[in-house]
Design a protein around this motif. Structure first.
Motif, mmCIF file in Angstrom:
data_model
loop_
_atom_site.group_PDB
_atom_site.id
_atom_site.type_symbol
_atom_site.label_atom_id
_atom_site.label_comp_id
_atom_site.label_asym_id
_atom_site.label_seq_id
_atom_site.Cartn_x
_atom_site.Cartn_y
_atom_site.Cartn_z
ATOM 1 N N GLU A 51 0.759 -1.248 -0.102
ATOM 2 C CA GLU A 51 -0.080 -0.077 0.158
ATOM 3 C C GLU A 51 0.730 1.243 0.052
ATOM 4 O O GLU A 51 0.786 2.297 -0.634
ATOM 5 N N LEU A 52 1.999 1.047 0.807
ATOM 6 C CA LEU A 52 2.874 2.304 0.703
ATOM 7 C C LEU A 52 3.474 2.438 -0.747
ATOM 8 O O LEU A 52 3.660 3.767 -1.164
ATOM 9 N N ILE A 53 3.845 1.490 -1.449
ATOM 10 C CA ILE A 53 4.260 1.387 -2.559
ATOM 11 C C ILE A 53 3.233 2.375 -3.554
ATOM 12 O O ILE A 53 3.676 3.118 -4.477
ATOM 13 N N TYR A 85 17.073 -10.343 5.867
ATOM 14 C CA TYR A 85 15.941 -9.147 5.707
ATOM 15 C C TYR A 85 16.103 -7.853 4.932
ATOM 16 O O TYR A 85 15.275 -7.411 4.678
ATOM 17 N N ARG A 86 17.609 -7.728 4.878
ATOM 18 C CA ARG A 86 17.878 -6.543 4.061
ATOM 19 C C ARG A 86 17.392 -6.818 2.646
ATOM 20 O O ARG A 86 16.848 -5.916 2.062
ATOM 21 N N ARG A 87 17.668 -8.043 1.920
ATOM 22 C CA ARG A 87 17.224 -8.429 0.613
ATOM 23 C C ARG A 87 15.637 -8.297 0.613
ATOM 24 O O ARG A 87 14.906 -7.896 -0.245
ATOM 25 N N PHE A 88 14.962 -8.903 1.707
ATOM 26 C CA PHE A 88 13.690 -8.994 1.773
ATOM 27 C C PHE A 88 12.883 -7.466 1.585
ATOM 28 O O PHE A 88 11.858 -7.393 0.789
ATOM 29 N N MET A 89 13.753 -6.713 2.456
ATOM 30 C CA MET A 89 12.738 -5.113 2.395
ATOM 31 C C MET A 89 13.237 -4.491 0.986
ATOM 32 O O MET A 89 12.404 -3.677 0.590
ATOM 33 N N GLU A 90 14.425 -4.946 0.525
ATOM 34 C CA GLU A 90 14.909 -4.267 -0.774
ATOM 35 C C GLU A 90 13.586 -4.884 -1.889
ATOM 36 O O GLU A 90 13.036 -3.862 -2.584
ATOM 37 N N GLU A 91 13.314 -5.869 -1.871
ATOM 38 C CA GLU A 91 12.414 -6.545 -2.746
ATOM 39 C C GLU A 91 10.784 -6.129 -2.576
ATOM 40 O O GLU A 91 10.159 -5.661 -3.531
ATOM 41 N N HIS A 92 10.524 -5.941 -1.445
ATOM 42 C CA HIS A 92 9.071 -5.699 -1.083
ATOM 43 C C HIS A 92 8.854 -4.384 -0.879
ATOM 44 O O HIS A 92 7.467 -3.983 -0.608
ATOM 45 N N PHE A 94 11.873 -0.999 -0.534
ATOM 46 C CA PHE A 94 12.617 -0.087 -0.676
ATOM 47 C C PHE A 94 12.901 0.216 -2.218
ATOM 48 O O PHE A 94 13.052 1.313 -2.878
ATOM 49 N N ARG A 95 13.212 -1.042 -3.086
ATOM 50 C CA ARG A 95 13.493 -0.666 -4.630
ATOM 51 C C ARG A 95 12.350 -0.030 -5.252
ATOM 52 O O ARG A 95 12.448 0.591 -6.572
ATOM 53 N N HIS A 96 11.121 0.052 -4.767
ATOM 54 C CA HIS A 96 9.998 0.485 -5.343
ATOM 55 C C HIS A 96 9.903 2.225 -4.876
ATOM 56 O O HIS A 96 8.561 2.719 -5.440
ATOM 57 N N LEU A 97 10.669 2.563 -4.011
ATOM 58 C CA LEU A 97 10.436 3.999 -3.491
ATOM 59 C C LEU A 97 11.536 4.767 -3.854
ATOM 60 O O LEU A 97 12.530 4.435 -4.480
#
Ligand code: GLP
Length: 246
Positions: A51-53, A85-92, A94-97
């Protein structure tokens, strides 16, 4: 006191909380201040991140003024590791923001000196002005972040051993159960309690028992989520199933 907020389903909870997060970011950036978010992994916050994305893409919500501190990281897993978890957050998320990469903070699971890394993490949170809004999930052991029982109310960011229940629950994210690390670095209970607002998400019948314990039991290290009762501004976002034992 924990405030309880019942939502029709997890999508509605995600929409409500994403909107509140957007309002906070907007308000703070209008007065030239950054917004410091504490973020959680696990499957529960995924609808919130989606939803943030969406708000970023469709309503131009900018994350340029946002600084994030994630709760925890597995020991031994670097940022490129598929299960970190860094990669998890990147995928779900950070990379979209449009969040500047330098504003994204994690405890370093590869740190040679974990104690020093944990102290530096605490210092970085303080230097950023403290966490404005902390997102939390809850584990079936009563853990928040990776604060497994027993976790003292004074506990700070540190190296911890994971409960076998947690290792089994988190095995779904790994190729095989034995690959789940035994240790992690996590913000402590005291670190979490210092956040100005805490928003815990828990959905589905599997969380009903632990939600009831967290809300009702006398706060103690045996169920670390009970310490949230001492927070002045903590809300549990639930659905009918997770609230069913309250
Ligand atoms: C992990 C994380 C916690 C999270 C918990 C619940 O152990 N360290 O921060 O709250 O899992 O996970 P889930 O949301 O998948 O139920």
């Amino acid at each position: 006191m924990i405030a309880l907020r019942l939502h029709p389903d997890k999508q509605s909870a995600a929409q409500a909380l994403a909107r509140e997060t957007a309002d906070l970011i907007g308000l703070r950036s209008e007065s030239g201040k950054p917004t410091v978010l504490g973020l959680a992994t696990g499957s529960t916050p995924l609808p919130l991140y989606a939803e943030l994305i969406r708000l970023h893409r469709e309503e131009r919500l900018s994350f340029r003024t946002v600084i994030t501190f994630n709760l925890d990281e597995y020991e031994g897993l670097g940022p490129a590791h598929p299960q970190s978890y860094r990669r998890f957050m990147e995928e779900h998320l950070f990379r979209h923001l449009d969040i500047p990469s330098g504003n994204i903070r994690f405890p370093d699971g590869l740190a040679k000196d974990p104690a020093q890394e944990c102290a530096a993490y605490e210092a970085a949170i303080r230097a950023a002005g403290g966490i404005d809004l902390q997102i939390l999930g809850i584990g079936r052991t009563g853990h928040i972040g990776f604060n497994e029982p027993p976790s003292a109310v004074e506990s700070r960011t540190r190296r911890v051993r994971l409960d076998e229940v947690t290792r089994r629950d988190n095995a779904v994210f790994f190729d095989e159960p034995t690959a789940v690390p035994h240790r992690a670095l996590t913000m402590g209970v005291a670190t979490i309690l210092e956040a100005r607002r805490v928003e815990l998400l828990a959905f589905g019948a599997a969380k009903a028992d632990i939600v009831a314990r967290a809300v009702r039991e006398t706060p103690s290290a045996d169920c670390p989520a009970t310490w949230l009762q001492r927070h002045p501004a903590c809300t549990f976002h639930l659905d009918a199933a997770s609230a069913s034992k309250l």
